[in-house]
Write an enzyme that holds these catalytic residues in place. Sequence first.
Site: not given
Ligand SMILES: CC(C)(C)c1nc(N2CCN(c3ncccn3)CC2)c2cc(C(N)=O)c(N)nc2n1
Length: 333
Positions: A89-90, A121, A292
């Site tokens: 997650s983030l 995002k 990042k």
């Molecule tokens: C690879 C990492 C973990 C650093 C990462 N994780 C992402 N996310 C994780 C959590 N996610 C999530 N989704 C549902 C429930 C919990 N976490 C949804 C995507 C990223 C989402 C976006 C975006 N949306 O544009 C992005 N440019 N970079 C991301 N990079």
Amino acid sequence: TPVNNLTTQMAQQEIATLQKRLTDYGVAYYEEDAPLVEDYIYDAFYARLVLLEAQFPQFVTPDSPTQNVGGAKVKSGLAKVVHPAPMLSLGDVFSLEELQEWDERTTKTLGFQSEYNLELKIDGLAVALTYVDGKLVQASTRGNGSIGEDVTANVKTIRSIPQTLTEPITIEVRGEIYMPKSSFATLNKQREADGLEPFANPRNAAAGSLRQLNVAITKKRELSAFVYYTADPDAIGVTTQSGALERFAALGLPTDDHNRVIATMADIDAYIAEYTSQRERLAYGIDGVVVKVNQLDNQLDLGHTVKIPRWAIAYKFPPEEALTVVRDIEWTV
Ligand SMILES: CC(C)(C)c1nc(N2CCN(c3ncccn3)CC2)c2cc(C(N)=O)c(N)nc2n1
């Protein structure tokens, strides 16, 4: 083990074991009506066998469960897929001060100021795409991070996601599937005309459209995607996040071109200010900015907790609910 870290020997062994296991499960389920395991367990093993046989076709046998129509014993809903590397997650922050604190912690841990790759995002839903020899063989939703749903057939209807890469490489990439604002507005008008409940926001519309059992419905929903990650950067020969985005684009994968590399966190204010004001003019919904650490070896040094990477953080925009009505009126004109 991710598919492209397997030796042929290991793959042959795992394929034989899976073929045997799934055949036994199938017999118990179909002929004795006494299932040995829960459906989602069967589906996860089945999806793994599909992936391995795509990568090692020399081990596909005519009596493999994947070769007969009954193979995918999916009774209800989408098949399950186990993510070989869990989808993290983030972490979230909601102010520039918290962002500075994150930067200070990161700089202290590394012992020097890292450069950052900034990304919008995208407000959609996360998916994993697996390509074997350049061919799209599996697509799955994030689910709980460990087990997602198989949406391969649905994803194959999304025009911006290539079924064949420009190079025959084997790689798993991750990204966000989203519904552009204009498609969202058109879809909700149609739903209201049909007396159906409109979707609350583009993210829900994208999720509802992607996780359709009837793929023809997904096809009509005009989804799009951006790719932003791979767990295996060696497969594409990159050493930075910004370089990975460039390689994804060169491979034919859709990427968002608003990313920017900054030398210190001082430079982020301008980016956040720019996209806070640009937000309603973008063709798709965003709910923040993802920061990042750009050098991949520094990401490894920082590592991750059980749930989130220490080398990335999401800055969330303040909710724009108050403006929703104003915004909708503005662009429906
Ligand atoms: C690879 C990492 C973990 C650093 C990462 N994780 C992402 N996310 C994780 C959590 N996610 C999530 N989704 C549902 C429930 C919990 N976490 C949804 C995507 C990223 C989402 C976006 C975006 N949306 O544009 C992005 N440019 N970079 C991301 N990079």
